[in-house]
Design an enzyme around this catalytic site. Structure first.
Site, PDB file in Angstrom:
ATOM      1  N   VAL A 132      45.084  46.769  36.309  1.00  0.00           N
ATOM      2  CA  VAL A 132      45.123  46.797  37.774  1.00  0.00           C
ATOM      3  C   VAL A 132      44.149  45.686  38.171  1.00  0.00           C
ATOM      4  CG1 VAL A 132      44.669  48.140  39.856  1.00  0.00           C
ATOM      5  CG2 VAL A 132      45.627  49.266  37.826  1.00  0.00           C
ATOM      6  N   PRO A 133      44.682  44.494  38.478  1.00  0.00           N
ATOM      7  CA  PRO A 133      43.887  43.262  38.477  1.00  0.00           C
ATOM      8  C   PRO A 133      42.967  43.056  39.674  1.00  0.00           C
ATOM      9  CG  PRO A 133      46.134  42.764  39.123  1.00  0.00           C
ATOM     10  CD  PRO A 133      46.093  44.236  38.764  1.00  0.00           C
ATOM     11  N   CYS A 134      41.955  43.891  39.786  1.00  0.00           N
ATOM     12  CA  CYS A 134      41.003  43.765  40.888  1.00  0.00           C
ATOM     13  C   CYS A 134      40.240  42.439  40.827  1.00  0.00           C
ATOM     14  CB  CYS A 134      40.050  44.953  40.921  1.00  0.00           C
ATOM     15  SG  CYS A 134      39.160  45.237  39.387  1.00  0.00           S
ATOM     16  N   HIS A 135      40.231  41.783  39.666  1.00  0.00           N
ATOM     17  CA  HIS A 135      39.570  40.476  39.568  1.00  0.00           C
ATOM     18  C   HIS A 135      40.301  39.419  40.394  1.00  0.00           C
ATOM     19  CE1 HIS A 135      42.662  40.296  36.425  1.00  0.00           C
ATOM     20  NE2 HIS A 135      42.580  38.973  36.490  1.00  0.00           N
TER      21      HIS A 135
END
Length: 179
Positions: A132-135
């Protein structure tokens, strides 16, 4: 939950999974004993990955080496995450390799531009970073903003660099770094 750690080109990752899917990802930055302590805190046990988890580990290793990967088919288990967080994560998994958006963009997609801080809290609580690419969520000025993983914003910048994103480029666009 079953857990394991494994080494990559970025350092040691930790993951945890249930019968419903991937439930935890710990990004590199801690040593193995600290990482295991964090993973095992709630009755989890060290497990042997099945085929699906083994494939996920392979993709995380590939990601750490700078290869374009997708986590679209990974089943996710958000446990008791609040509904707002789940809605934010559901939108975020659609943001692809090398793409970025701002906290405000994500808030607008959730229906209210005033939810930017709530989006930031959801990103900080993300139990499954990278997948879950919060970056890929940046501040409105194109700077990295916060990042709760070990190494903070420097880790976020490093992950984005693997994807060809140069911080300071217009949000949503790639910088390919051609010389």
């Amino acid at each position: 939950m079953q857990v394991m750690t494994f080494e990559t080109a970025l350092g040691r990752f930790g993951i945890g999974w249930t019968d419903r899917g991937l439930a935890r990802v710990l990004l590199p930055g801690d040593d193995e004993p600290t990482m295991l302590e964090r993973l095992l805190w709630d009755g989890a046990t060290v497990g042997e990955p099945d085929r699906a988890i083994g494939s996920l580990v392979d993709r995380i290793e590939d990601y750490a080496e700078g290869e374009r990967v997708s986590f679209d088919d990974v089943a996710l288990d958000f446990g008791a995450a609040p509904d707002f967080h789940r809605r934010a994560y559901d939108l975020l998994v659609k943001v692809r390799w090398g793409e970025t958006l701002t906290y405000g963009d994500l808030a607008r997609r959730l229906g209210d531009a005033n939810l930017s801080r709530a989006v930031g809290r959801a990103m900080g609580a993300n139990p499954i970073p990278l997948v879950v690419p919060c970056h890929r969520v940046l501040a409105s000025n194109g700077k990295p903003g916060g990042f709760s993983a070990p190494g903070g914003a420097a880790s976020k910048v490093r992950m984005l660099a693997l994807e060809g994103v140069s911080i300071g480029a217009p949000v949503g666009q790639l910088s390919f770094g051609f010389s």
